[in-house]
Motif scaffolding. Structure first.
Motif, PDB file in Angstrom:
ATOM      1  N   TRP A  93       0.839  -1.195   0.000  1.00 44.68           N
ATOM      2  CA  TRP A  93       0.000   0.000   0.000  1.00 44.68           C
ATOM      3  C   TRP A  93       0.877   1.250   0.000  1.00 44.68           C
ATOM      4  CZ3 TRP A  93      -4.388   1.630  -1.501  1.00 44.68           C
ATOM      5  CH2 TRP A  93      -4.858   2.879  -1.097  1.00 44.68           C
ATOM      6  N   GLY A  94       1.916   1.260   0.816  1.00 44.69           N
ATOM      7  CA  GLY A  94       2.837   2.397   0.844  1.00 44.69           C
ATOM      8  C   GLY A  94       3.503   2.617  -0.507  1.00 44.69           C
ATOM      9  N   ASP A  95       3.935   1.525  -1.129  1.00 47.67           N
ATOM     10  CA  ASP A  95       4.543   1.618  -2.463  1.00 47.67           C
ATOM     11  C   ASP A  95       3.549   2.179  -3.476  1.00 47.67           C
ATOM     12  OD1 ASP A  95       6.818   0.455  -1.393  1.00 47.67           O
ATOM     13  OD2 ASP A  95       6.476  -1.514  -2.312  1.00 47.67           O
ATOM     14  N   LEU A  96       2.326   1.698  -3.425  1.00 49.78           N
ATOM     15  CA  LEU A  96       1.295   2.136  -4.359  1.00 49.78           C
ATOM     16  C   LEU A  96       0.990   3.624  -4.176  1.00 49.78           C
ATOM     17  CD1 LEU A  96      -0.655   1.269  -6.598  1.00 49.78           C
ATOM     18  CD2 LEU A  96      -2.304   0.679  -4.825  1.00 49.78           C
ATOM     19  N   LEU A  97       0.942   4.068  -2.932  1.00 51.42           N
ATOM     20  CA  LEU A  97       0.687   5.494  -2.682  1.00 51.42           C
ATOM     21  C   LEU A  97       1.768   6.379  -3.287  1.00 51.42           C
ATOM     22  CD1 LEU A  97      -0.690   5.793   0.958  1.00 51.42           C
ATOM     23  CD2 LEU A  97      -1.901   6.130  -1.197  1.00 51.42           C
ATOM     24  N   GLN A  98       3.027   5.953  -3.172  1.00 44.87           N
ATOM     25  CA  GLN A  98       4.115   6.726  -3.768  1.00 44.87           C
ATOM     26  C   GLN A  98       3.951   6.794  -5.288  1.00 44.87           C
ATOM     27  OE1 GLN A  98       5.837   8.629  -2.221  1.00 44.87           O
ATOM     28  NE2 GLN A  98       6.305   7.822  -0.223  1.00 44.87           N
ATOM     29  N   GLU A  99       3.595   5.683  -5.902  1.00 43.19           N
ATOM     30  CA  GLU A  99       3.390   5.651  -7.344  1.00 43.19           C
ATOM     31  C   GLU A  99       2.222   6.552  -7.747  1.00 43.19           C
ATOM     32  OE1 GLU A  99       2.771   1.481  -7.889  1.00 43.19           O
ATOM     33  OE2 GLU A  99       4.843   0.991  -7.385  1.00 43.19           O
ATOM     34  N   LEU A 100       1.159   6.503  -6.971  1.00 46.94           N
ATOM     35  CA  LEU A 100      -0.014   7.324  -7.270  1.00 46.94           C
ATOM     36  C   LEU A 100       0.291   8.813  -7.149  1.00 46.94           C
ATOM     37  CD1 LEU A 100      -2.829   5.256  -5.557  1.00 46.94           C
ATOM     38  CD2 LEU A 100      -2.634   5.782  -8.004  1.00 46.94           C
ATOM     39  N   ARG A 101       1.129   9.193  -6.201  1.00 47.10           N
ATOM     40  CA  ARG A 101       1.486  10.608  -6.045  1.00 47.10           C
ATOM     41  C   ARG A 101       2.131  11.147  -7.315  1.00 47.10           C
ATOM     42  NH1 ARG A 101       3.016   8.983  -0.455  1.00 47.10           N
ATOM     43  NH2 ARG A 101       1.382   9.854   0.858  1.00 47.10           N
ATOM     44  N   VAL A 102       2.994  10.354  -7.913  1.00 49.38           N
ATOM     45  CA  VAL A 102       3.652  10.777  -9.156  1.00 49.38           C
ATOM     46  C   VAL A 102       2.625  10.886 -10.282  1.00 49.38           C
ATOM     47  CG1 VAL A 102       5.312  10.077 -10.928  1.00 49.38           C
ATOM     48  CG2 VAL A 102       5.889   9.815  -8.507  1.00 49.38           C
TER      49      VAL A 102
ATOM     50  N   TRP B 122      -7.207  -4.447  -5.375  1.00 49.90           N
ATOM     51  CA  TRP B 122      -8.152  -3.672  -6.178  1.00 49.90           C
ATOM     52  C   TRP B 122      -7.592  -2.287  -6.487  1.00 49.90           C
ATOM     53  CZ3 TRP B 122     -11.912  -5.111  -9.149  1.00 49.90           C
ATOM     54  CH2 TRP B 122     -12.488  -6.357  -8.947  1.00 49.90           C
ATOM     55  N   ALA B 123      -6.922  -1.683  -5.540  1.00 50.07           N
ATOM     56  CA  ALA B 123      -6.310  -0.373  -5.778  1.00 50.07           C
ATOM     57  C   ALA B 123      -5.240  -0.471  -6.862  1.00 50.07           C
ATOM     58  CB  ALA B 123      -5.717   0.169  -4.481  1.00 50.07           C
ATOM     59  N   SER B 124      -4.504  -1.558  -6.860  1.00 44.58           N
ATOM     60  CA  SER B 124      -3.490  -1.784  -7.895  1.00 44.58           C
ATOM     61  C   SER B 124      -4.142  -1.918  -9.261  1.00 44.58           C
ATOM     62  CB  SER B 124      -2.682  -3.036  -7.557  1.00 44.58           C
ATOM     63  OG  SER B 124      -1.709  -3.266  -8.536  1.00 44.58           O
ATOM     64  N   ARG B 125      -5.259  -2.613  -9.326  1.00 43.17           N
ATOM     65  CA  ARG B 125      -5.980  -2.757 -10.610  1.00 43.17           C
ATOM     66  C   ARG B 125      -6.487  -1.404 -11.110  1.00 43.17           C
ATOM     67  NH1 ARG B 125      -8.571  -7.613  -7.884  1.00 43.17           N
ATOM     68  NH2 ARG B 125      -7.265  -9.338  -8.581  1.00 43.17           N
ATOM     69  N   LEU B 126      -7.023  -0.603 -10.187  1.00 42.55           N
ATOM     70  CA  LEU B 126      -7.480   0.731 -10.577  1.00 42.55           C
ATOM     71  C   LEU B 126      -6.315   1.581 -11.082  1.00 42.55           C
ATOM     72  CD1 LEU B 126     -10.070   1.735  -7.816  1.00 42.55           C
ATOM     73  CD2 LEU B 126     -10.473   1.576 -10.287  1.00 42.55           C
ATOM     74  N   THR B 127      -5.167   1.444 -10.453  1.00 44.30           N
ATOM     75  CA  THR B 127      -3.987   2.192 -10.874  1.00 44.30           C
ATOM     76  C   THR B 127      -3.551   1.761 -12.272  1.00 44.30           C
ATOM     77  OG1 THR B 127      -3.302   2.446  -8.571  1.00 44.30           O
ATOM     78  CG2 THR B 127      -1.612   2.798 -10.258  1.00 44.30           C
ATOM     79  N   GLN B 128      -3.565   0.457 -12.534  1.00 44.20           N
ATOM     80  CA  GLN B 128      -3.213  -0.024 -13.871  1.00 44.20           C
ATOM     81  C   GLN B 128      -4.195   0.504 -14.913  1.00 44.20           C
ATOM     82  OE1 GLN B 128      -3.010  -4.246 -13.250  1.00 44.20           O
ATOM     83  NE2 GLN B 128      -0.966  -4.147 -12.360  1.00 44.20           N
ATOM     84  N   LEU B 129      -5.477   0.491 -14.589  1.00 44.39           N
ATOM     85  CA  LEU B 129      -6.477   1.063 -15.484  1.00 44.39           C
ATOM     86  C   LEU B 129      -6.198   2.551 -15.694  1.00 44.39           C
ATOM     87  CD1 LEU B 129      -9.101   0.985 -17.121  1.00 44.39           C
ATOM     88  CD2 LEU B 129     -10.339   1.350 -14.959  1.00 44.39           C
ATOM     89  N   GLY B 130      -5.859   3.242 -14.617  1.00 42.60           N
ATOM     90  CA  GLY B 130      -5.533   4.666 -14.710  1.00 42.60           C
ATOM     91  C   GLY B 130      -4.368   4.933 -15.644  1.00 42.60           C
ATOM     92  N   LEU B 131      -3.362   4.058 -15.622  1.00 38.77           N
ATOM     93  CA  LEU B 131      -2.217   4.227 -16.518  1.00 38.77           C
ATOM     94  C   LEU B 131      -2.618   4.035 -17.982  1.00 38.77           C
ATOM     95  CD1 LEU B 131       0.644   2.485 -14.520  1.00 38.77           C
ATOM     96  CD2 LEU B 131       0.333   4.935 -14.941  1.00 38.77           C
ATOM     97  N   ILE B 132      -3.502   3.076 -18.230  1.00 39.55           N
ATOM     98  CA  ILE B 132      -3.985   2.869 -19.595  1.00 39.55           C
ATOM     99  C   ILE B 132      -4.803   4.078 -20.056  1.00 39.55           C
ATOM    100  CG2 ILE B 132      -5.550   1.470 -21.027  1.00 39.55           C
ATOM    101  CD1 ILE B 132      -4.611  -0.948 -19.230  1.00 39.55           C
TER     102      ILE B 132
END
Length: 163
Positions: free
Chosen positions: A23-32, A100-110
């Motif tokens: 979760w911490g890693d994902l938050l850092q990625e999302l901030r960028v 699920w948050a990771s999946r949403l992030t991948q969708l967001g990147l697409i």
């Protein structure tokens, strides 16, 4: 824990600790990603108020509309993990929430890829010839796909036997 087939062998962490780390890693990625998306989306929202907007062709207005909608969808997908986490906090679903948050992030990147391509197409169509603009956008899409998806997939595949 003998026979445990955790993907992160070498780390001595529980499922909950792993979820916290992920979760911490994902938050850092999302901030960028969110910062870039918010700047792009803000820019897109101002375009319609520029004096030259009325000079755009119907095709360019359609591209603009699609771009704004893609930008909104991208924003939703990349902010979605925060809402997802907030609504599920305290329900002992952290590993599932992270997945699920990771999946949403991948969708967001697409969606971000589509937004950037559409924005580039609009800008380049206004700046240069249509055919050249199309080829430049195709080239950039290939570049983004290579950097964002193919290179990580290649590294994952070539290093999968090291697990």
């Amino acid at each position: 824990m003998d026979g445990d087939k955790r993907p992160d062998r070498g780390r001595d962490e529980t499922e909950e600790e792993r979820a916290d780390r992920r979760w911490g890693d994902l938050l850092q990625e999302l901030r960028v990603a969110q910062t870039g998306v918010q700047i792009l989306f803000g820019f897109l929202l101002t375009v319609v108020f520029q004096p030259r907007f009325v000079e755009l062709s119907d095709t360019d207005r359609t591209i603009y509309t699609v771009t704004v909608m893609l930008g909104a969808a991208t924003t939703g997908a990349l902010i979605g993990p925060v809402s997802f986490h907030r609504l599920l906090t305290g329900r002992r679903l952290k590993p599932q929430t992270v997945d699920w948050a990771s999946r949403l992030t991948q969708l967001g990147l697409i969606l971000l890829l589509c937004t950037m391509a559409s924005a580039l197409l609009l800008i380049l169509r206004v700046a240069i010839a249509d055919t050249t603009a199309t080829w430049l956008v195709v080239g950039m899409v290939v570049w983004f796909v290579l950097c964002w998806f193919l290179l990580p997939a290649w590294v994952r595949i070539t290093h999968s036997d090291s697990e």
